[in-house]
Design a protein around this motif. Structure first.
Motif, mmCIF file in Angstrom:
data_model
loop_
_atom_site.group_PDB
_atom_site.id
_atom_site.type_symbol
_atom_site.label_atom_id
_atom_site.label_comp_id
_atom_site.label_asym_id
_atom_site.label_seq_id
_atom_site.Cartn_x
_atom_site.Cartn_y
_atom_site.Cartn_z
ATOM 1 N N LEU A 223 0.865 -1.182 0.000
ATOM 2 C CA LEU A 223 0.000 0.000 0.000
ATOM 3 C C LEU A 223 0.900 1.229 0.000
ATOM 4 O O LEU A 223 1.763 1.357 0.862
ATOM 5 N N LYS A 224 0.714 2.088 -1.003
ATOM 6 C CA LYS A 224 1.573 3.280 -1.116
ATOM 7 C C LYS A 224 0.714 4.526 -1.257
ATOM 8 O O LYS A 224 -0.430 4.459 -1.711
ATOM 9 N N LYS A 225 1.314 5.656 -0.937
ATOM 10 C CA LYS A 225 0.660 6.946 -1.124
ATOM 11 C C LYS A 225 0.465 7.174 -2.628
ATOM 12 O O LYS A 225 1.328 6.806 -3.435
ATOM 13 N N GLY A 226 -0.671 7.782 -3.010
ATOM 14 C CA GLY A 226 -0.900 8.074 -4.433
ATOM 15 C C GLY A 226 -1.612 6.962 -5.190
ATOM 16 O O GLY A 226 -2.107 7.171 -6.296
ATOM 17 N N MET A 227 -1.683 5.765 -4.589
ATOM 18 C CA MET A 227 -2.342 4.619 -5.234
ATOM 19 C C MET A 227 -3.865 4.845 -5.231
ATOM 20 O O MET A 227 -4.390 5.466 -4.324
ATOM 21 N N ARG A 228 -4.582 4.308 -6.240
ATOM 22 C CA ARG A 228 -6.057 4.348 -6.203
ATOM 23 C C ARG A 228 -6.547 3.002 -5.704
ATOM 24 O O ARG A 228 -6.215 1.967 -6.279
ATOM 25 N N VAL A 229 -7.324 3.020 -4.613
ATOM 26 C CA VAL A 229 -7.787 1.752 -4.048
ATOM 27 C C VAL A 229 -9.300 1.631 -4.168
ATOM 28 O O VAL A 229 -10.005 2.624 -4.328
ATOM 29 N N LYS A 230 -9.763 0.367 -4.067
ATOM 30 C CA LYS A 230 -11.199 0.095 -4.174
ATOM 31 C C LYS A 230 -11.648 -0.679 -2.941
ATOM 32 O O LYS A 230 -10.969 -1.602 -2.500
ATOM 33 N N MET A 231 -12.790 -0.280 -2.376
ATOM 34 C CA MET A 231 -13.406 -1.040 -1.281
ATOM 35 C C MET A 231 -14.317 -2.090 -1.920
ATOM 36 O O MET A 231 -15.230 -1.728 -2.677
ATOM 37 N N MET A 232 -14.095 -3.358 -1.631
ATOM 38 C CA MET A 232 -14.794 -4.402 -2.386
ATOM 39 C C MET A 232 -16.277 -4.540 -2.030
ATOM 40 O O MET A 232 -17.069 -4.997 -2.836
#
Length: 603
Positions: A223-232
């Protein structure tokens, strides 16, 4: 802090304990010994942020802290997850335990195993955690370490021969705990840092400067700063603003790798958007399957909250909105009551949760509130086959169309010293309890009862504590729904139903409950100029009645001597006036009467 840590040197653990067995004090000592905070920054219960948590000695929100510890030239990272101990927050506890590989089982060396210890340690065993027994308060004169070790082995069934004896208050034996965490608790299972991100959302809270702060455990990937994440679960996507860890001060880091625990902030507006137990993955490279065990929060107990002063309604609405930001498991919707005016129907995880929310509204927002009698969720099976969820007894459908009423039951575990056993069994039977098991642990009895939740939410816990002089401990879990012979009881004041006092009760107990309620209201409602009947009714049948007599003016005072007929005429005239007054008069029920009637102690 930018480099990823070797997974072999990570230990993720939580502390399982009953209220007051020294869990928060042990956390404080571990933080202090590993240099997480300087002595001048230390305070009691570092991880408990709310005043209520500190005063009551309970943990309400899960907290994580990263401790750096060196042993034999190796640098280790210990992630301590401080979880709530109370049954109302059992689901949050299960998600926090899913993020750990081990747990410290803290038992008070003078009191031994309690009901809550059992419930939480069984959750830890079910989650396949390595359990490390720790005996606290060893410095007390009443401490009996050998007896308690035998009790742990007998009741819980884990080896306690190497239990660590400590005193969290004085700091005795804390270094042994740290060594044992490294030596006896397992490291996370090796996972690929280059795999797609899979992280468990353990908890979330609202910070007025950072927005929603989400606590996560990385299962695989990074997990890095700037990444786009999705809540499943919600399918929402967010850009990550910040990644970090609590040491226990907030410390930003560049990357969180497999096995690590930390936090992230993204542009998440409300805690309700970050569901506990959700799986977080990368938007572009998604993991194949979500983590198992997710459950949406289900309110169990409902009650109405109304402002004492109607002018405070808007303040109450704003306060609820702010609390909801920080506690997604609390739900509310608007409600009106003929007796109490405008307010909200609120849903809670349990009685402690209700008490905490009510206290926070009173303290943090200076609101004076009236809470209606707590009720549970009933499933009403209609004759046409429909099933309706009933949150408020006042909304009960016509009895003609109802086939069955299903009420929630719980499985209660009560641990009590032997001498109080008889009166506790009587209490459980009075509350329609069904005994499932009884066993002995030394001089203490362990009772397992099936009880209707409806009977427990009223004042069961208070009664249990007073019967046992505070020695009995109580824990419960939901145990499904059963058909109950329930009826809706209404209270009529001057033949007008008071919606705030209507309740669903068992048919056999309706008369007693109704009589007590009428007697109580008779004492509490002041006299008026006309006679006031107070009745408890089931449908059209009155089951109890009390009458408040009218205040009378002596109309015959001006008659000196003379014929009786003159007095009779005046009295008849007064009687007619009273009758007319009763038709048009309104009974003012003071707010204190509501509060006292709803807090009604059963005889």
């Amino acid at each position: 802090m930018s480099a990823m840590i070797n997974q072999k040197n990570i230990r993720n653990f939580s502390i399982v304990a009953h209220i007051d067995h020294g869990k928060s004090t042990l956390s404080d000592r571990l933080i202090q010994l590993t240099g997480g905070l300087q002595l001048r920054e230390m305070k009691e219960q570092v991880l408990d942020n709310m005043d209520i948590e500190r005063e009551r000695g309970i943990t309400i929100k899960a907290q994580t802290v990263r401790l750096e510890y060196a042993l034999n030239g190796e640098q280790y990272v210990l992630n301590l997850i401080d979880t709530p101990g109370h049954v109302d927050f059992a689901y949050e506890v299960s998600r926090s335990l899913a993020a750990c590989e081990g747990a410290l089982l803290v038992v008070d060396a003078s009191q031994g195993v309690e009901a809550q210890t059992l419930a939480n340690v069984y959750q830890a065993i079910d989650a396949d955690l390595e359990i490390l027994p720790v005996l606290n308060k060893i410095d007390l004169p009443a401490a009996e370490p050998e007896r308690i070790k035998a009790q742990i082995e007998e009741v819980i069934g884990i080896d306690a021969s190497e239990a660590i004896e400590i005193s969290a208050k004085t700091g005795l034996g804390i270094d042994k705990v740290l060594e044992a965490i490294v030596a006896r608790l397992p490291a996370p299972i090796e996972a690929d840092p280059n795999a797609p991100l899979k992280a468990l959302l353990m908890d979330a809270y609202y910070d007025q400067y950072l927005g929603v702060v989400v606590l996560v455990r990385i299962i695989e990937g990074t997990l890095k700063k700037g990444m786009r994440v999705k809540m499943m679960q919600t399918n929402a996507t967010y850009p990550i603003d910040r990644v970090g860890v609590f040491c226990p001060k907030i410390t930003d880091i560049d990357v969180l790798g497999p096995g690590e625990i930390g936090f992230l902030t993204a542009s998440i507006k409300e805690v309700a958007d970050a569901l506990v137990g959700d799986t977080i993955t990368e938007e572009k490279r998604q993991t194949k399957a979500a983590l198992p065990g997710f459950k949406p929060a289900q309110p169990v107990v409902f009650c109405g909250l109304f402002p004492v002063d109607a002018a405070q309604f808007e303040d109450l609405r704003a306060a609820m909105g702010k609390l909801r930001l920080n506690d997604a498991s609390f739900s509310y919707e608007m409600e009106t009551s003929a007796a109490l005016g405008f307010g909200f129907r609120c849903g809670f995880l349990g009685l402690l949760h209700l008490e905490i929310i009510q206290e926070r509204l009173t303290r943090e927002f200076n609101l004076e509130l009236i809470a209606t009698a707590p009720s549970v969720v009933y499933d009403i099976e209609m004759k046409n086959g429909d099933i309706i969820s009933l949150h408020n007894p006042a909304d009960m459908p016509e009895i003609m169309g109802v086939e069955n009423i299903h009420e929630p039951w719980i499985k209660a575990t009560i641990l009590t010293p032997d001498e109080y056993l008889g009166s506790i069994i009587k209490l459980c039977q009075d509350r329609r309890g069904v005994q499932k098991d009884i066993s002995y642990i030394g001089t203490r009895a362990m009772l397992v009862y099936g009880l209707p939740l409806n009977e427990v939410v009223f004042d069961f816990y208070d009664r249990l504590k007073s019967i046992s002089k505070g020695y009995a401990s109580f824990d419960y879990s939901m145990d499904g729904y059963q058909i109950g012979d329930l009826v809706k009881m209404q209270i009529l004041v001057n033949e007008e139903p008071v919606d705030a006092l209507s309740m669903l009760v068992h048919r056999n107990r309706a008369e007693t409950r109704g009589r007590v309620m009428c007697e109580k209201l008779k004492e509490l409602i002041p006299q008026h100029l006309f006679k006031i009947p107070i009745q408890a009714a089931i449908g059209g049948r009155i089951i109890a009645r009390e009458t408040i007599s009218a205040m009378r003016k002596d109309v015959t005072a001006k008659c000196y001597g003379g014929d009786i007929s003159r007095k009779r005429k005046l009295l008849d005239k007064q009687k007619e006036g009273k009758k007319k007054m009763r038709q048009f008069g309104r009974v003012e029920i003071p707010q204190e009467a509501f509060i006292a009637a709803l807090k009604m102690e059963e005889n």
